[in-house]
Write an enzyme that holds these catalytic residues in place. Structure first.
Site, PDB file in Angstrom:
ATOM      1  N   GLU A 363       0.768  -1.331   0.076  1.00  0.00           N
ATOM      2  CA  GLU A 363       0.072   0.101   0.174  1.00  0.00           C
ATOM      3  C   GLU A 363       0.932   1.104  -0.091  1.00  0.00           C
ATOM      4  O   GLU A 363       0.484   2.348   0.411  1.00  0.00           O
ATOM      5  CB  GLU A 363      -1.116   0.087   1.096  1.00  0.00           C
ATOM      6  CG  GLU A 363      -1.952  -1.189   0.998  1.00  0.00           C
ATOM      7  CD  GLU A 363      -3.454  -1.347   1.619  1.00  0.00           C
ATOM      8  OE1 GLU A 363      -3.804   0.120   1.909  1.00  0.00           O
ATOM      9  OE2 GLU A 363      -3.921  -2.343   1.779  1.00  0.00           O
TER      10      GLU A 363
HETATM   11  N1  CAA Z   1      -6.522  11.294  -4.113  1.00  0.00           N
HETATM   12  C1  CAA Z   1      -6.875  12.177  -5.298  1.00  0.00           C
HETATM   13  N2  CAA Z   1      -5.874  12.398  -6.514  1.00  0.00           N
HETATM   14  C2  CAA Z   1      -4.650  12.037  -6.311  1.00  0.00           C
HETATM   15  C3  CAA Z   1      -4.199  11.545  -5.173  1.00  0.00           C
HETATM   16  C4  CAA Z   1      -5.001  11.246  -4.021  1.00  0.00           C
HETATM   17  N3  CAA Z   1      -4.379  10.749  -2.981  1.00  0.00           N
HETATM   18  N4  CAA Z   1      -2.749  11.260  -5.383  1.00  0.00           N
HETATM   19  C5  CAA Z   1      -2.572  11.639  -6.435  1.00  0.00           C
HETATM   20  N5  CAA Z   1      -3.738  12.139  -7.108  1.00  0.00           N
HETATM   21  C6  CAA Z   1      -3.955  12.343  -8.328  1.00  0.00           C
HETATM   22  C7  CAA Z   1      -3.093  13.700  -8.895  1.00  0.00           C
HETATM   23  O1  CAA Z   1      -3.688  15.101  -8.325  1.00  0.00           O
HETATM   24  C8  CAA Z   1      -2.838  13.670 -10.214  1.00  0.00           C
HETATM   25  O2  CAA Z   1      -4.034  14.163 -10.928  1.00  0.00           O
HETATM   26  P1  CAA Z   1      -4.305  15.688 -11.835  1.00  0.00           P
HETATM   27  O3  CAA Z   1      -2.888  15.323 -12.936  1.00  0.00           O
HETATM   28  O4  CAA Z   1      -5.502  15.491 -12.526  1.00  0.00           O
HETATM   29  O5  CAA Z   1      -3.885  16.763 -10.966  1.00  0.00           O
HETATM   30  C9  CAA Z   1      -2.740  12.486 -10.604  1.00  0.00           C
HETATM   31  O6  CAA Z   1      -3.433  11.439  -9.420  1.00  0.00           O
HETATM   32  C10 CAA Z   1      -1.191  11.756 -10.792  1.00  0.00           C
HETATM   33  O7  CAA Z   1      -0.560  12.030  -9.448  1.00  0.00           O
HETATM   34  P2  CAA Z   1       0.913  12.558  -9.478  1.00  0.00           P
HETATM   35  O8  CAA Z   1       1.255  13.307 -10.733  1.00  0.00           O
HETATM   36  O9  CAA Z   1       1.216  12.762  -8.108  1.00  0.00           O
HETATM   37  O10 CAA Z   1       1.492  10.895  -9.872  1.00  0.00           O
HETATM   38  P3  CAA Z   1       2.935  10.093  -9.869  1.00  0.00           P
HETATM   39  O11 CAA Z   1       3.059   9.490 -10.934  1.00  0.00           O
HETATM   40  O12 CAA Z   1       3.678  11.123  -9.333  1.00  0.00           O
HETATM   41  O13 CAA Z   1       2.529   9.085  -8.543  1.00  0.00           O
HETATM   42  C11 CAA Z   1       2.390   8.437  -6.266  1.00  0.00           C
HETATM   43  C12 CAA Z   1       2.172   9.564  -7.220  1.00  0.00           C
HETATM   44  C13 CAA Z   1       1.844   8.646  -4.933  1.00  0.00           C
HETATM   45  C14 CAA Z   1       3.840   8.018  -6.319  1.00  0.00           C
HETATM   46  C15 CAA Z   1       1.549   7.109  -6.774  1.00  0.00           C
HETATM   47  O14 CAA Z   1       1.942   6.540  -8.031  1.00  0.00           O
HETATM   48  C16 CAA Z   1       1.481   6.113  -5.575  1.00  0.00           C
HETATM   49  O15 CAA Z   1       0.891   6.287  -4.478  1.00  0.00           O
HETATM   50  N6  CAA Z   1       2.430   5.113  -5.835  1.00  0.00           N
HETATM   51  C17 CAA Z   1       2.188   3.788  -4.978  1.00  0.00           C
HETATM   52  C18 CAA Z   1       1.132   2.787  -5.420  1.00  0.00           C
HETATM   53  C19 CAA Z   1       0.982   2.073  -4.220  1.00  0.00           C
HETATM   54  O16 CAA Z   1       0.751   2.330  -2.991  1.00  0.00           O
HETATM   55  N7  CAA Z   1       0.658   0.745  -4.426  1.00  0.00           N
HETATM   56  C20 CAA Z   1       0.202  -0.247  -3.793  1.00  0.00           C
HETATM   57  C21 CAA Z   1      -0.503  -1.300  -4.113  1.00  0.00           C
HETATM   58  S1  CAA Z   1      -1.927  -2.044  -3.600  1.00  0.00           S
HETATM   59  C22 CAA Z   1      -1.396  -2.914  -2.263  1.00  0.00           C
HETATM   60  O17 CAA Z   1      -0.480  -2.879  -1.737  1.00  0.00           O
HETATM   61  C23 CAA Z   1      -2.798  -3.803  -1.881  1.00  0.00           C
HETATM   62  C24 CAA Z   1      -2.595  -5.034  -1.289  1.00  0.00           C
HETATM   63  O18 CAA Z   1      -2.854  -5.823  -1.821  1.00  0.00           O
HETATM   64  C25 CAA Z   1      -2.271  -4.974   0.234  1.00  0.00           C
END
Ligand code: CAA
Length: 380
Positions: A363
């Site tokens: 996550e």
């Molecule tokens: N809420 C709403 N929108 C959001 C957001 C949030 N929390 N975070 C980002 N966004 C939106 C941004 O506003 C942007 O939209 P706009 O362009 O329209 O403004 C869009 O999403 C893209 O955001 P970023 O440009 O910030 O994207 P990024 O490529 O830089 O990535 C990141 C951001 C935070 C690194 C994201 O990729 C991330 O969270 N990565 C980790 C993924 C993750 O947690 N994976 C876990 C897998 S699930 C799991 O583990 C489940 C399980 O089985 C236990």
């Protein structure tokens, strides 16, 4: 400000604690050794309402707040983090996502079963080449009019083999980048859906983690969640809450290891006295306790933010970052306090140490949490 828990919260803590001690503790070592999914225990957790705690009662849920959920997560995780991740994924990734963004039809058809534990859900975002970099989705969903054709592979999916329904994130229009991503509800029985190999993991070995393959799976249009192109934001918003659940899991792992170390230090003797009387051990216990208490405050603050309708992206990330660090440090020290006994399975702490590691990875890794926190700090 009130640091006291309400009567209701205390009752939830008691119920979760009883369940963990009476139903999860027996067999937890064997399930870990043999990688056995806790089928019976999950069924009972569904009956007791642990799988849809925050869902509106009209969809079969408990109608509870996030604070109740983290309290239950902490107690379950003290004993069995494999069982608690099943609870966390089902509650905060699957049920919450569906309840908040799903259509009424989707809620009636799927949420009612997921909230009661009649069915189990999985959340499918990660791919071989899209872990932390979640916008780099390779799984595609091509619009075919009344349905989408889904193709691709998802990796490290919690509940991968045991789930009935899967929330799958896929790219529908590559030119639009993250705005061309959608989320879909996929049923296990559909043609072209295949549960791939189970991962042989370091920790949380009782939870089943699989690769999933989608080969020309026909997904009806009505199974898309939200507006076209909402999938990435759906994943991010859902994960923001999921991180609070995993933070509570990490907190529970730490607190469970601390409880065991404290008890052990009061009965184990060395140099003519119980080892807790040696400052080397007593100071470790003091550090562990302070770190756990601080992590608990962060976890509860994040839950409180969510319950207040405030933004919890940052507070959830802070809670997860810190609680997972504390889980790792505390479990290592708990093994150390147990000495040689800490290195063998029957004392539980080695399992908790192995389980702790995943809380810094799934996550969103700790590094991803720092991205979320630092971006939040620097945003005007
Ligand atoms: N809420 C709403 N929108 C959001 C957001 C949030 N929390 N975070 C980002 N966004 C939106 C941004 O506003 C942007 O939209 P706009 O362009 O329209 O403004 C869009 O999403 C893209 O955001 P970023 O440009 O910030 O994207 P990024 O490529 O830089 O990535 C990141 C951001 C935070 C690194 C994201 O990729 C991330 O969270 N990565 C980790 C993924 C993750 O947690 N994976 C876990 C897998 S699930 C799991 O583990 C489940 C399980 O089985 C236990």
């Amino acid at each position: 400000m009130d640091f006291n828990l309400s009567e209701e919260h205390l009752m939830i803590r008691e119920a979760a604690r009883d369940f963990a001690n009476n139903e999860l503790l027996p067999g937890v070592i064997e399930r870990d050794t043999n990688q056995t999914f806790p089928t019976e225990q999950v069924k009972k957790m569904g009956e007791l309402g642990f799988l849809g705690m925050m869902v509106d009662p009209k969809y079969g849920g408990g109608g509870m707040d996030t604070l109740s959920y983290v309290i239950a997560m902490e107690e379950l995780s003290k004993i069995d983090a494999s069982a608690s991740v099943i609870v966390s994924v089902n509650n905060s990734l699957v049920c919450w996502g569906l309840e908040t963004y799903g259509s009424e039809e989707q809620k009636q058809k799927y949420l009612t079963k997921l909230a009661t534990g009649e069915s189990i859900g999985a959340f499918c975002l990660s791919e071989p080449e899209a872990g932390s970099d979640a916008t780099s989705q390779r799984t595609t969903a091509v619009d075919k009019g009344d349905h989408y054709l889904l193709n691709g592979t998802k990796n490290w999916i919690t509940n991968g083999g045991s789930a009935d329904y899967y929330l799958v994130i896929a790219q529908t229009d590559r030119d639009k980048g993250h705005r061309g991503i959608n989320a879909f509800i996929v049923e296990k029985s559909w043609d072209g859906f295949e549960v791939g190999p189970k991962e042989d993991k370091l920790g949380i070995r009782g939870s089943d983690t699989h690769t999933l393959n989608f080969n020309d799976v026909k997904v009806p249009k009505e199974n898309r969640i939200g507006e076209d192109g909402f999938g990435f934001k759906f994943a991010m918003k859902t994960l923001s809450g999921g991180r609070i659940g995993i933070a509570a899991q990490a907190l529970g792992i730490a607190a469970g290891a601390y409880d065991l170390a404290r008890e052990y230090s009061k009965i184990r003797k060395a140099f003519g006295t119980e080892i807790c009387n040696h400052q080397a051990i007593a100071f470790k216990l003091a550090d562990m306790h302070v770190n756990i208490e601080a992590a608990r405050h962060l976890v509860m603050k994040a839950a409180w933010d969510k319950d207040q309708g405030a933004n919890y992206d940052m507070s959830g990330a802070m809670a997860k970052l810190q609680a997972s660090k504390v889980a790792m440090e505390t479990t290592v020290e708990a093994v150390q306090i147990h000495g040689g006994n800490g290195y063998v399975k029957e004392y539980h702490v080695e399992r908790l140490m192995r389980d702790a590691k995943i809380t810094q990875i799934y996550e969103g890794t700790s590094e991803i949490q720092k991205i979320v926190i630092s971006r939040g700090l620097l945003r005007d």
